[in-house]
Design an enzyme around this catalytic site. Structure first.
Site, PDB file in Angstrom:
ATOM      1  N   ASN A  24      54.428  27.936  97.299  1.00 36.51           N
ATOM      2  CA  ASN A  24      54.317  26.811  97.299  1.00 36.51           C
ATOM      3  C   ASN A  24      55.398  26.120  98.434  1.00 36.51           C
ATOM      4  OD1 ASN A  24      53.370  23.984  97.095  1.00 36.51           O
ATOM      5  ND2 ASN A  24      54.233  23.900  94.780  1.00 36.51           N
ATOM      6  N   ARG A  74      54.117  21.903  76.762  1.00 31.19           N
ATOM      7  CA  ARG A  74      55.482  21.667  77.374  1.00 31.19           C
ATOM      8  C   ARG A  74      55.727  20.262  77.532  1.00 31.19           C
ATOM      9  NH1 ARG A  74      57.166  22.760  83.761  1.00 31.19           N
ATOM     10  NH2 ARG A  74      56.426  20.584  84.092  1.00 31.19           N
ATOM     11  N   TYR A  78      62.622  16.055  86.606  1.00 32.94           N
ATOM     12  CA  TYR A  78      61.651  16.892  86.932  1.00 32.94           C
ATOM     13  C   TYR A  78      60.411  16.996  85.894  1.00 32.94           C
ATOM     14  CZ  TYR A  78      59.095  21.213  86.694  1.00 32.94           C
ATOM     15  OH  TYR A  78      58.050  22.056  86.802  1.00 32.94           O
ATOM     16  N   ASP A 105      60.957  22.489  80.187  1.00 35.49           N
ATOM     17  CA  ASP A 105      61.633  23.029  81.467  1.00 35.49           C
ATOM     18  C   ASP A 105      62.812  22.548  81.830  1.00 35.49           C
ATOM     19  OD1 ASP A 105      62.018  24.414  83.711  1.00 35.49           O
ATOM     20  OD2 ASP A 105      59.863  24.284  84.396  1.00 35.49           O
ATOM     21  N   HIS A 124      64.326  23.257  84.598  1.00 40.78           N
ATOM     22  CA  HIS A 124      64.144  23.509  86.121  1.00 40.78           C
ATOM     23  C   HIS A 124      65.535  23.734  86.609  1.00 40.78           C
ATOM     24  CE1 HIS A 124      61.501  23.062  89.624  1.00 40.78           C
ATOM     25  NE2 HIS A 124      60.724  23.400  88.611  1.00 40.78           N
ATOM     26  N   GLU A 175      63.192  26.604  79.341  1.00 33.34           N
ATOM     27  CA  GLU A 175      62.997  27.163  80.390  1.00 33.34           C
ATOM     28  C   GLU A 175      63.885  26.852  81.431  1.00 33.34           C
ATOM     29  OE1 GLU A 175      59.022  26.769  81.832  1.00 33.34           O
ATOM     30  OE2 GLU A 175      59.450  27.131  83.836  1.00 33.34           O
ATOM     31  N   GLU A 210      60.085  32.307  86.858  1.00 31.29           N
ATOM     32  CA  GLU A 210      59.070  32.016  87.597  1.00 31.29           C
ATOM     33  C   GLU A 210      59.461  32.199  89.238  1.00 31.29           C
ATOM     34  OE1 GLU A 210      58.573  27.777  86.471  1.00 31.29           O
ATOM     35  OE2 GLU A 210      59.415  27.140  88.442  1.00 31.29           O
ATOM     36  N   ARG A 232      59.366  35.210  83.002  1.00 41.01           N
ATOM     37  CA  ARG A 232      58.160  34.319  83.329  1.00 41.01           C
ATOM     38  C   ARG A 232      57.685  34.759  84.771  1.00 41.01           C
ATOM     39  NH1 ARG A 232      56.329  30.044  82.651  1.00 41.01           N
ATOM     40  NH2 ARG A 232      56.856  28.608  84.246  1.00 41.01           N
ATOM     41  N   HIS A 268      54.298  32.382  84.453  1.00 40.76           N
ATOM     42  CA  HIS A 268      54.218  31.037  85.470  1.00 40.76           C
ATOM     43  C   HIS A 268      52.786  30.910  85.756  1.00 40.76           C
ATOM     44  CE1 HIS A 268      55.508  28.815  89.316  1.00 40.76           C
ATOM     45  NE2 HIS A 268      55.501  28.018  88.534  1.00 40.76           N
ATOM     46  N   ASP A 296      50.276  25.432  91.651  1.00 38.83           N
ATOM     47  CA  ASP A 296      50.137  26.334  92.959  1.00 38.83           C
ATOM     48  C   ASP A 296      50.042  27.467  92.947  1.00 38.83           C
ATOM     49  OD1 ASP A 296      52.992  25.358  91.595  1.00 38.83           O
ATOM     50  OD2 ASP A 296      53.691  27.002  92.574  1.00 38.83           O
ATOM     51  N   GLU A 338      51.386  30.059  80.937  1.00 41.16           N
ATOM     52  CA  GLU A 338      51.322  28.568  81.332  1.00 41.16           C
ATOM     53  C   GLU A 338      49.921  28.240  81.888  1.00 41.16           C
ATOM     54  OE1 GLU A 338      54.133  27.582  84.699  1.00 41.16           O
ATOM     55  OE2 GLU A 338      53.898  25.641  84.043  1.00 41.16           O
ATOM     56  N   TRP A 364      66.506  21.439  92.695  1.00 42.28           N
ATOM     57  CA  TRP A 364      65.540  20.796  92.164  1.00 42.28           C
ATOM     58  C   TRP A 364      64.868  21.457  91.111  1.00 42.28           C
ATOM     59  CZ3 TRP A 364      60.149  21.941  92.293  1.00 42.28           C
ATOM     60  CH2 TRP A 364      59.045  20.885  91.812  1.00 42.28           C
TER      61      TRP A 364
HETATM   62  O1  KDG Z   1      56.007  25.201  93.051  1.00 41.62           O
HETATM   63  C1  KDG Z   1      56.829  24.788  92.115  1.00 41.62           C
HETATM   64  C2  KDG Z   1      56.364  24.823  90.854  1.00 41.62           C
HETATM   65  O2  KDG Z   1      55.395  25.968  90.643  1.00 41.62           O
HETATM   66  C3  KDG Z   1      57.347  24.711  89.581  1.00 41.62           C
HETATM   67  O3  KDG Z   1      57.969  23.591  89.702  1.00 41.62           O
HETATM   68  C4  KDG Z   1      56.540  24.649  88.487  1.00 41.62           C
HETATM   69  O4  KDG Z   1      58.487  24.855  87.249  1.00 41.62           O
HETATM   70  C5  KDG Z   1      57.244  24.948  87.351  1.00 41.62           C
HETATM   71  C6  KDG Z   1      56.587  25.214  85.945  1.00 41.62           C
HETATM   72  O5  KDG Z   1      57.155  25.796  84.887  1.00 41.62           O
HETATM   73  O6  KDG Z   1      55.492  25.487  85.891  1.00 41.62           O
HETATM   74 MG    MG Z   2      59.240  26.121  85.560  1.00 38.69          MG
END
Ligand code: KDG
Ligand code: MG
Length: 402
Positions: free
Chosen positions: A37, A147, A159, A210, A212, A236, A262, A283, A312, A316, A339, A402
């Protein structure tokens, strides 16, 4: 048997996907997902310019040897671009082998270990009440695991809060969208969110969250502790995992199960996390971690330490990745959860697939190979459209994760 063509198909049926299609002199072909992505064209070039010429005239049955050749032979090992490219080749070769054997890939791996693959969907809303209502929608669709992500008062662009409910897609602009992060507001908010979701939806449903990569290890420990009464299936990416040892600190402070990986692309990214039992779910996924061949090594290592898989599966990752992942999940002994963020109808049309959802579980179907193909004519109607993932800054303007 020989590979006669390896072509890279870049398309954007709602979002960008990079797909590798390998053709053989026996009329069989296989496909593999190579989508990274926001950096799609880097993998497309890696495949087109550096990998495809190596594949021509080689034997598609030699999956392991091809993997080793692309990994060792590049000299420059690992990294998301290299490993996504290797994954695409590996997936396409497993797809071809399945078609040769007239069997789904899960049969080649050792056969089904379960009847279906438990998946989790994504509920998200603008605040506590909206998010709790969205959880209810997933419950009524039959999901057993959900989730939960929510907008937070005072946080601009928390997020996981998307525009569409079923198809949340974060990569949205030619330039990255800027979000503002506030750890203190988040730590105050998260337990209230889960308290309310449990109050309304009860204790049966599995809830996931998540973070993130937003917290430091000690903050993550504190969050995990504050979420313990709400019995999460997992928390996560609670802190960035380049520092694998950092998870010792998190572990010392909470029994909330931890999921990571992920963004990992190699077994070396998670060796300490697994061997020291610092996580509960790994993941890593087919497309970003070197394909079925490498993911199998990661899962086997994880099995020794009672770490389960939880691949994951955001939008994307293309249906080609999902098909491969579901074949893997149906077989892998230490499966945890998968997921599942639904793709748009346009994406589903471009990638006809055998997998199907029923009552909270996905099944890969019984088509030979990975059970997913690409409609090239349709794909050509959706040209690539440059998009970047967002970035996060703190209130003072500093860059954050992010
Ligand atoms: O491209 C980034 C995403 O795949 C991500 O932000 C998604 O964190 C994610 C998740 O747990 O699905
Ligand atoms: Mg994630």
């Amino acid at each position: 048997m020989k590979i006669t063509n390896a072509k890279v198909i870049v398309c954007s049926p709602g979002r960008n996907f990079v797909t590798l299609k390998i053709e053989t002199d026996q009329g069989l072909h296989g496909i593999g997902d190579a989508t990274l992505n926001g950096r799609e064209l880097a993998v497309a070039s890696y495949l087109e310019d550096h990998v495809a010429p190596l594949l021509l005239n080689s034997d598609p049955r030699r999956i392991e040897d091809t993997w080793q050749r692309l990994y060792r032979g590049a000299y420059w090992r690992r990294g998301p671009v290299t490993m996504s490219a290797i994954a695409a080749v590996d997936t396409a070769l497993w797809d071809i082998k399945g078609k040769m054997a007239n069997m789904p890939v899960y049969e080649l791996l050792g056969g089904a270990s379960r009847d279906g693959v438990m998946v989790y969907g994504h509920a998200n809303g603008s605040g506590i009440e909206h998010t709790t209502d969205e959880v209810g929608k997933y419950v009524s669709l039959g999901y057993k695991a959900i989730r939960v992500q929510s907008g937070i008062p005072g946080v601009h662009g928390a997020y996981g809060v998307g525009r569409g409910q079923m198809y949340y897609e974060p990569a949205d602009g030619l330039m990255p969208t800027e979000t503002i992060w506030d750890t203190a507001a988040y730590l105050r908010f998260a337990p209230k969110l889960f308290e309310r979701v449990r109050e309304v939806h009860g204790s049966e449903i599995h809830l996931l969250h998540d973070v993130h990569h937003r917290l430091t290890p000690i903050e993550a420990g504190r969050l995990g502790k504050s979420l313990e009464p709400f019995d999460l299936f997992w928390m996560e990416d609670c802190t960035p995992a380049e520092n694998q040892e950092g998870f010792r600190l998190v572990r010392n402070h909470t029994t909330t199960p931890l999921a990571v990986g992920e963004v990992f692309n190699s077994i070396h990214d998670c060796r300490t996390l697994i061997e020291e039992q610092l996580i509960d779910f790994i993941r890593a996924t087919v497309v970003h971690a070197g394909g079925i061949t490498h993911l199998r090594q990661i899962a086997n290592l994880a099995a020794l330490y009672q770490v389960r898989t939880g691949s994951h599966g955001a939008t994307d990752l293309s249906p080609a990745c999902m098909g491969a992942a579901l074949n893997f999940d149906l077989w892998v002994p230490n499966f945890g959860i998968q997921e599942y963020m639904r793709h748009t109808p346009e994406t589903d049309e471009v990638f006809p697939h055998a997998y199907s959802f029923s009552d909270g579980y996905l099944h890969p179907g019984d088509e030979p190979g990975i059970g997913v193909d690409i409609d090239e004519d349709l794909a050509a109607k959706y040209p690539y459209s440059a998009k970047q993932l967002p970035i996060a800054r703190l209130k003072d303007g500093s860059m954050w994760n992010w």
